[in-house]
Design a protein around this motif. Structure first.
Motif, short mmCIF file in Angstrom:
data_model
loop_
_atom_site.label_atom_id
_atom_site.label_comp_id
_atom_site.label_asym_id
_atom_site.label_seq_id
_atom_site.Cartn_x
_atom_site.Cartn_y
_atom_site.Cartn_z
N ILE A 1 7.94 12.70 3.12
CA ILE A 1 7.53 12.24 4.43
C ILE A 1 5.94 13.86 4.62
O ILE A 1 4.77 13.20 4.33
N ASN A 2 6.59 14.70 4.43
CA ASN A 2 5.20 15.69 4.25
C ASN A 2 4.26 15.44 3.10
O ASN A 2 2.86 15.42 3.62
N LYS A 3 4.99 15.15 1.65
CA LYS A 3 3.88 15.05 0.49
C LYS A 3 3.24 12.82 0.97
O LYS A 3 1.88 13.45 0.98
N MET A 4 3.87 12.04 2.09
CA MET A 4 3.30 11.19 2.39
C MET A 4 1.89 11.45 3.38
O MET A 4 0.87 10.57 3.74
N GLU B 1 0.70 -1.34 0.12
CA GLU B 1 0.14 0.31 -0.13
C GLU B 1 1.11 1.03 -0.18
O GLU B 1 0.19 1.66 -0.35
N LEU B 2 2.01 1.43 0.86
CA LEU B 2 2.68 2.18 0.71
C LEU B 2 4.10 2.85 -0.97
O LEU B 2 3.87 3.66 -0.74
N ILE C 1 14.38 4.20 -1.00
CA ILE C 1 14.34 5.17 -2.34
C ILE C 1 14.85 5.32 -3.51
O ILE C 1 16.11 5.89 -2.76
N VAL C 2 14.47 5.01 -4.44
CA VAL C 2 15.13 4.64 -5.98
C VAL C 2 14.37 7.01 -6.05
O VAL C 2 13.72 6.08 -7.07
N ILE D 1 4.15 6.07 -2.52
CA ILE D 1 5.45 6.82 -3.40
C ILE D 1 5.56 6.98 -4.48
O ILE D 1 6.28 7.42 -5.33
N ASP D 2 5.86 5.20 -4.91
CA ASP D 2 5.64 5.34 -6.25
C ASP D 2 5.56 5.89 -7.03
O ASP D 2 5.51 6.20 -8.47
N SER D 3 3.82 6.72 -6.69
CA SER D 3 3.63 7.69 -7.57
C SER D 3 3.46 9.11 -7.41
O SER D 3 3.11 10.09 -8.58
N PHE D 4 4.85 9.86 -6.61
CA PHE D 4 5.21 10.51 -6.52
C PHE D 4 6.24 10.94 -7.42
O PHE D 4 6.79 10.04 -8.27
N THR D 5 5.65 12.02 -9.13
CA THR D 5 6.87 12.04 -9.51
C THR D 5 8.32 12.33 -9.25
O THR D 5 9.17 11.75 -10.51
N GLU D 6 8.44 12.16 -8.18
CA GLU D 6 10.12 12.76 -7.73
C GLU D 6 10.94 11.22 -7.85
O GLU D 6 12.44 10.45 -7.76
N VAL D 7 9.78 9.92 -7.46
CA VAL D 7 10.48 8.46 -7.17
C VAL D 7 10.66 7.24 -8.53
O VAL D 7 9.54 7.80 -9.18
#
Ligand code: MCA
Ligand code: AMP
Length: 492
Positions: free
Chosen positions: A452-455, A406-407, A438-439, A411-417
């Protein structure tokens, strides 16, 4: 068969049911019976009938207990939700369960208004005070007979796919569990439970409420766990139950002594592994051997160390009355004594299946009706179960389940990741902690606080990683699968 009717056989009208920390009686058994009858009447007047689903996302209070009992009486399917769940998580539950009514607090009303146009949204405290004003004789809902297979509650449990599943618990399942636990823990009218668990999981809701109710015992009811407050109140109680983190925290209280535990008959632990060290330290400090037990949302309680007889540290004990437990090896045969395998359970306590997932039944259950738990364990020659790991990718942090998938999806939905892997690592307080690896995309300047902020806007705060590591790449096997065991080794 109705759970309320069954519990009511244990009620002692004049006895305190819910008691405040400073010993004031909040509700006697007669009070709670009357009030839950009024609320059931009010819900019926609003058009709710047996089989309707109701969402409940509220802070812990005595009113939630009243609501829970009103739903049991009327056959309304009670669906409790963790108070930390945010809009993003609630969106899925609302679409999946399509509740007729949502009961919530003032602060959460807006969120639900944005989520559903088809469910009525009521504030719990208002519902209770309107019901109290009814003052009409309660209807004898508890005399209504449902099939034992009728749903009493539905609890969401996350899945390895990242999507939660609603486990439907029937009246029969809950009655069976209350009975087997009464017997295993020798519960009686004289017991006083110190209740500090959240009330939206099986542990605090069914174990923590149904057992006292079935036996006419009292509950000292605290809104949340605080080790200092618990240790101060222990002398007024006979039973305490909690997750291992509670015991770890209690051990750091100087006031926890043999003397402060004199009135306690039994300390019970579950929901996550109790470290042998905690078991031994607690015995040394209090003279009590904690009784560790094993349960699941889908099954209620399955096994417990005995009250009389050997309590083995590291073991979750023997199967409860009416529960069959076995292990199955990777090669598919039933394990011999001591041989590890996936734990399978069968009994009246085991749910019939997940909401809207009938097609998965053959995957979730064996042909002869055992539920595949996803837990790995071995059963010794005396029948004691030892849990040794999990087949499912699951982290249990302070007794709360976090599914890495789920996490990772969030996380993978963020463009930076570019990609991520979420693992559990040991933690002295929570048992396990959530850690994200994270890569990041090459051009991104993503760091821990930003992530963390984004999450925080997306998921409940107990799921937020306590640690974040940035790697150039994730270790993978020849099939391309991320090797989480290598990450765990590297980072422990
Ligand atoms: C709170 N936080 C956590 C956890 N709890 N982080 C990781 N794991 C946790 N378990 C975070 C919050 O998000 C918040 O983060 C910060 O810690 C402070 O929150 P607060 O609520 O003040 O924390 P706490 O009071 O110290 O809570 C810890 C707790 C609680 C007392 C251990 O989590 C708890 O009561 N756990 C029991 C859960 C339970 O009932 N499990 C049974 C389900 P921030 O500051 O960043 O916002 S399992 C079950 O029912 C099965 C059937 C079974 O076998 O029993
Ligand atoms: P839940 O999905 O919240 O019902 O969590 C159930 C899971 O908690 C089980 O499948 C086990 O993995 C774990 N669990 C419950 N009790 C214990 C225990 N005493 N020791 C170790 N794990 C436990």
């Amino acid at each position: 068969m109705n759970l309320y009717k069954n519990l009511k056989e244990g009620f002692v009208d004049s006895k305190p049911f819910l008691v405040s920390p400073n010993s004031e009686v909040i509700y006697s058994y007669a009070d709670i019976d009357h009030l839950s009858g009024l609320v059931a009447t009010h819900l019926a007047e609003r058009g709710l009938v047996s089989g309707d689903r109701i969402f409940v996302q509220v802070e812990k209070s005595v009113n939630v207990v009243v609501l829970y009992l009103a739903c049991l009486r009327s056959g309304i399917v009670y669906i409790p939700l963790n108070t930390q769940y945010l809009k993003h998580e609630l969106e899925f539950f609302t679409a999946d369960a399509r509740p007729k009514i949502v009961i919530t607090d003032k602060e959460r009303k807006n969120t639900f208004e944005r989520l559903t146009k088809t469910s009525d949204i009521l504030i719990l405290d208002e519902l209770i005070s309107i019901s109290e004003k009814l003052k009409i004789p309660e209807l004898n809902y508890e005399l209504d007979e449902f099939s034992g297979d009728a749903a009493a509650a539905m609890l969401y449990t996350s899945g390895t796919t990242g999507k939660p599943k609603g486990a439907i618990l029937s009246h029969k399942n809950l009655i069976a569990n209350a009975q087997s636990l009464t017997h295993a823990w020798n519960w009686s009218q004289d017991d006083v439970l110190l209740h500090t668990l959240p009330i939206f999981h099986v542990h605090g809701l069914f174990v923590g409420l149904n057992l006292p109710l079935a036996n006419g015992s009292s509950i000292i009811y605290l809104d949340k766990f605080s080790s200092q407050q618990v240790v101060n109140i222990l002398p007024k109680a006979t039973v305490f139950m909690g997750v291992p983190t509670y015991y770890v925290r209690m051990l750091s209280e100087r006031a926890l002594t043999k003397d402060s535990c004199k009135s306690i008959r039994v300390f019970i632990s579950g929901s996550a592994p109790l470290q042998e060290q905690t078991f031994r330290d607690f015995k040394k400090k209090t003279g009590h051997e904690i009784v560790e037990r094993y349960g699941m949302t889908e099954t209620g309680m399955n096994a417990s160390n005995p009250l009389q007889g050997l309590r083995k540290p590291g073991s979750v004990g023997l199967p409860l009355e009416g529960v069959q437990i076995r292990a199955r090896t990777d090669s598919g045969h039933i394990s011999k004594a001591g041989e590890p395998g996936e734990i399978e359970v069968k009994g009246q306590n085991v749910f019939a299946g997940y909401w809207n997932r009938e097609e998965y039944r053959s995957r979730d259950f064996t042909e002869d009706g055992f539920f595949r738990t996803g837990d790995l364990g071995r059963i010794d020659s005396e029948g004691y179960l030892f849990l040794i790991g999990r087949k499912k990718d699951l982290i249990i942090s302070g007794g709360l389940n976090v599914f890495p998938k789920e996490l990772e999806l969030v996380i993978d939905s963020f463009t930076e990741v570019k990609e991520s892997a979420v693992i559990g690592l040991p933690h002295p307080d929570f048992g396990e902690q959530v850690v994200a690896v994270i890569v990041a995309e090459e051009t991104s300047r993503l760091d821990k606080p930003m992530l963390i902020n984004k999450m925080r806007n997306k998921i409940a705060s107990f799921k937020i990683p306590k640690e974040v590591y940035f790697f150039d790449e994730l270790p993978r096997n020849t099939m391309g699968k991320v090797q989480k065991n290598i990450l765990r080794k590297k980072l422990s």
